[in-house]
Motif scaffolding. Structure first.
Motif, PDB file in Angstrom:
ATOM      1  N   TRP A  58       0.572  -0.943  -0.166  1.00 33.88           N
ATOM      2  CA  TRP A  58       0.314   0.133   0.141  1.00 33.88           C
ATOM      3  C   TRP A  58       1.009   1.109   0.314  1.00 33.88           C
ATOM      4  O   TRP A  58       0.627   2.623  -0.966  1.00 33.88           O
ATOM      5  N   GLU A  67       0.794   4.434  -2.715  1.00 37.22           N
ATOM      6  CA  GLU A  67       0.220   5.575  -2.227  1.00 37.22           C
ATOM      7  C   GLU A  67       0.917   6.722  -2.548  1.00 37.22           C
ATOM      8  O   GLU A  67       1.506   7.628  -3.471  1.00 37.22           O
ATOM      9  N   ASN A 111      -1.962  17.322  13.383  1.00 29.55           N
ATOM     10  CA  ASN A 111      -2.049  16.092  12.759  1.00 29.55           C
ATOM     11  C   ASN A 111      -2.966  16.066  12.427  1.00 29.55           C
ATOM     12  O   ASN A 111      -3.109  15.125  10.946  1.00 29.55           O
ATOM     13  N   ASP A 159      -5.133  16.835   8.365  1.00 30.24           N
ATOM     14  CA  ASP A 159      -4.467  16.457   6.761  1.00 30.24           C
ATOM     15  C   ASP A 159      -6.032  16.266   6.272  1.00 30.24           C
ATOM     16  O   ASP A 159      -6.288  15.768   5.842  1.00 30.24           O
ATOM     17  N   SER A 166      -5.558  15.486   2.954  1.00 25.24           N
ATOM     18  CA  SER A 166      -5.366  14.650   2.243  1.00 25.24           C
ATOM     19  C   SER A 166      -6.812  13.418   2.606  1.00 25.24           C
ATOM     20  O   SER A 166      -7.283  12.807   1.726  1.00 25.24           O
ATOM     21  N   LEU A 167      -6.917  13.856   3.551  1.00 23.87           N
ATOM     22  CA  LEU A 167      -8.459  12.701   4.163  1.00 23.87           C
ATOM     23  C   LEU A 167      -9.824  13.510   3.854  1.00 23.87           C
ATOM     24  O   LEU A 167     -10.819  13.718   3.654  1.00 23.87           O
ATOM     25  N   ASP A 210       5.439  17.013   8.533  1.00 25.07           N
ATOM     26  CA  ASP A 210       4.532  16.434   7.295  1.00 25.07           C
ATOM     27  C   ASP A 210       4.153  17.936   7.254  1.00 25.07           C
ATOM     28  O   ASP A 210       4.180  17.714   5.602  1.00 25.07           O
ATOM     29  N   ASN A 211       2.405  17.485   7.242  1.00 23.37           N
ATOM     30  CA  ASN A 211       2.277  18.590   6.262  1.00 23.37           C
ATOM     31  C   ASN A 211       1.863  19.828   6.357  1.00 23.37           C
ATOM     32  O   ASN A 211       2.144  20.608   7.586  1.00 23.37           O
ATOM     33  N   PHE A 229       1.658  13.328  -0.933  1.00 22.73           N
ATOM     34  CA  PHE A 229       0.557  13.321  -0.176  1.00 22.73           C
ATOM     35  C   PHE A 229      -0.809  14.537   0.685  1.00 22.73           C
ATOM     36  O   PHE A 229      -0.457  14.537   1.234  1.00 22.73           O
ATOM     37  N   ASP A 289       1.647  17.541   1.889  1.00 20.82           N
ATOM     38  CA  ASP A 289       3.229  17.562   2.364  1.00 20.82           C
ATOM     39  C   ASP A 289       3.713  18.688   2.854  1.00 20.82           C
ATOM     40  O   ASP A 289       3.805  19.120   0.912  1.00 20.82           O
ATOM     41  N   GLY A 300       3.402  12.504  11.487  1.00 21.28           N
ATOM     42  CA  GLY A 300       2.513  12.430  11.176  1.00 21.28           C
ATOM     43  C   GLY A 300       2.004  11.576  10.363  1.00 21.28           C
ATOM     44  O   GLY A 300       3.348  10.108  11.436  1.00 21.28           O
ATOM     45  N   ALA A 331       1.997   9.031   7.858  1.00 22.43           N
ATOM     46  CA  ALA A 331       2.652   8.547   6.572  1.00 22.43           C
ATOM     47  C   ALA A 331       3.940   7.908   7.378  1.00 22.43           C
ATOM     48  O   ALA A 331       4.299   7.057   7.860  1.00 22.43           O
ATOM     49  N   LYS A 348      -4.016   7.231  11.340  1.00 20.95           N
ATOM     50  CA  LYS A 348      -5.026   6.980  10.157  1.00 20.95           C
ATOM     51  C   LYS A 348      -4.499   5.932   9.053  1.00 20.95           C
ATOM     52  O   LYS A 348      -5.440   6.253   8.267  1.00 20.95           O
ATOM     53  N   SER A 349      -4.233   5.243   9.636  1.00 11.15           N
ATOM     54  CA  SER A 349      -4.299   3.565   8.905  1.00 11.15           C
ATOM     55  C   SER A 349      -3.727   2.768  10.118  1.00 11.15           C
ATOM     56  O   SER A 349      -3.539   3.081  10.971  1.00 11.15           O
TER      57      SER A 349
HETATM   58  O1  LIG Z   1       1.354  11.098   7.457  1.00 12.30           O
HETATM   59  P1  LIG Z   1      -0.223  12.670   7.367  1.00 12.30           P
HETATM   60  O2  LIG Z   1      -0.453  13.278   6.272  1.00 12.30           O
HETATM   61  O3  LIG Z   1      -0.354  12.449   8.733  1.00 12.30           O
HETATM   62  O4  LIG Z   1      -1.051  11.132   6.831  1.00 12.30           O
HETATM   63  C1  LIG Z   1      -1.057  10.722   5.684  1.00 12.30           C
HETATM   64  C2  LIG Z   1      -2.496   9.448   5.308  1.00 12.30           C
HETATM   65  O5  LIG Z   1      -2.338   9.241   6.279  1.00 12.30           O
HETATM   66  O6  LIG Z   1      -3.204  10.205   4.506  1.00 12.30           O
HETATM   67  C3  LIG Z   1      -4.039   8.789   3.808  1.00 12.30           C
HETATM   68  C4  LIG Z   1      -4.968   8.242   4.245  1.00 12.30           C
HETATM   69  O7  LIG Z   1      -5.896   7.687   5.432  1.00 12.30           O
HETATM   70  C5  LIG Z   1      -2.525   7.095   4.995  1.00 12.30           C
HETATM   71  O8  LIG Z   1      -2.158   6.483   3.665  1.00 12.30           O
HETATM   72  C6  LIG Z   1      -1.050   8.058   4.975  1.00 12.30           C
HETATM   73  O9  LIG Z   1      -0.693   7.606   6.354  1.00 12.30           O
END
Ligand SMILES: O=P(O)(O)OC[C@@]1(O)O[C@H](CO)[C@@H](O)[C@@H]1O
Length: 377
Positions: free
Chosen positions: A65, A69, A145, A148, A150-151, A195-196, A230, A233, A305, A307, A342-343
């Motif tokens: 995964w 990604e 954090n 995010d 991406s979500l 991270d973000n 992402f 980021d 973060g 990721a 988040k994972s």
């Molecule tokens: O590193 P961040 O920005 O905290 O989160 C990134 C992330 O959580 O967004 C995607 C969707 O859930 C995950 O695959 C990835 O790990």
């Protein structure tokens, strides 16, 4: 991921052929074979040929995964000609999201800067470290954090509003007291694997400013991404844009904060650097020696973060109770991971904590409502 490819189309004015390729990418996910990477003059092109070799021709859904990604975001840059010389070179496909992430959290930024400046005034008066302030800023960096992009698109809601006190029960491992013990003596070098962009970066910069302003650190190094990925980021240009945004505020507490950041960058107490390792799909234990030796000079490395946390653990499905220090013992300096979940990868949790959180929230691993602050010194 398909929705993110479509958001890139909606939020930019790319040429029709670029948008057609983005739509094609979205349609190939998840069952079509991995799209090959064309040579787009990116410095990491040959590295990606190596990363992808074992998975050539495999469907997206079947490859690891994190590789899928990370590659997805790198492909978006190839399709949008981010690296290729020409009119599209250097256009960050996620710029709108990053800008909105800042603009929609201005109220939270103002109140955080007022608090930060007060803590720094107190720090000048007292010799000993204001541990309460440091712990509060660690909590802000953690919950920043949650924002995010991406979500959650910044266009939809302002996730920067949270009250850290009320979030205490959402922290599954809280090593803040041990972190402040480690930082009692002054004059350290503290590194951040950032991270973000957006409000999370502002929270991180507040922590950085406090560490420098209270002389806990005499140097802070931010490790940033060399290209967009992402969605949110942060890159060096995002840090500089954020500081410009803060400097243009009509709120004095914010402009004072921005001025200190600019002075610390000018004096090289605050250093911004980038490395292609941070946008590679590799586990952190595969870090190149040069980068590893640079990081080994830090007294503490703050790793931000989800990721990055996944990369700490090689994105493997460790038993959640596995000792966190046993896995990350390869890191060349003490680390503290600040991460909202988040994972579905985590380590270092107590069995009773797992039982309790799973009972109260079936989505605890992925909804960003729960966090960890894990120190390995
Ligand atoms: O590193 P961040 O920005 O905290 O989160 C990134 C992330 O959580 O967004 C995607 C969707 O859930 C995950 O695959 C990835 O790990």
């Amino acid at each position: 991921m398909p929705a993110i490819a479509c958001r890139v189309i909606a939020e930019n004015n790319f040429p029709e052929n670029t948008n057609a390729c983005l739509k094609q990418l979205a349609s190939e996910l998840p069952s079509e074979p991995l799209t090959p990477l064309l040579h787009d003059t990116g410095a990491d092109f040959s590295a990606w040929v190596k990363y992808l070799e074992p998975f050539k021709g495999q469907p997206w859904i079947d490859v690891p995964w994190f590789l899928a990604e990370t590659y997805f975001y790198r492909l978006i840059l190839e399709i949008t000609n981010y690296f290729r010389p020409g009119e599209l070179q250097g256009i960050d496909p996620f710029q709108l999201q990053k800008n909105k992430g800042l603009e929609t959290s201005i109220d939270s930024i103002n109140s955080l800067c007022i608090q930060l400046n007060q803590w720094l005034v107190d720090a000048q008066k007292e010799e000993k470290l204001n541990q309460t302030a440091l712990i509060a800023l660690l909590y802000f960096a953690l919950w920043g954090n949650r924002v995010d992009l991406s979500l959650w698109s910044a266009l939809e809601n302002d996730r920067s509003r949270f009250d850290i006190q009320s979030q205490q029960g959402q922290i599954l491992v809280d090593d803040t007291a041990k972190v402040t013990e480690l930082l009692l003596s002054k004059g350290k070098r503290i590194d951040f694997v950032i991270d973000n962009a957006g409000f999370e970066l502002v929270c991180d910069l507040c922590l950085v400013d406090f560490l420098l302003g209270s002389d806990v650190a005499n140097q802070v190094k931010l490790h940033l991404k060399p290209h967009p990925t992402f969605v949110s980021d942060a890159m060096i240009k995002d840090v500089l844009h954020t500081i410009e945004f803060l400097a243009a505020s009509n709120h004095e507490d914010v402009t004072l904060f921005a001025k200190r950041l600019q002075e610390n960058i000018a004096s090289e107490r605050l250093i911004l650097c980038e490395d292609y390792f941070w946008t590679s799909p590799l586990a952190f234990w595969e870090m190149p020696d040069l980068l590893k030796s640079d990081l080994s000079a830090a007294n503490l490395i703050v790793i931000k973060g989800d990721a990055n946390y996944r990369r700490l653990l090689g994105d493997r499905h460790w038993d959640f109770t596995t000792n966190f220090a046993d896995i990350v013992s390869y890191f060349p300096a003490p680390i503290v991971a600040l991460r909202t979940l988040k994972s579905e990868v985590v380590a270092g949790l107590k069995p009773e904590v797992i039982e309790q959180v799973a009972k109260s929230d079936s989505d605890w691993l992925t909804n960003g409502q729960w966090g960890v602050i894990q120190l390995v010194d």
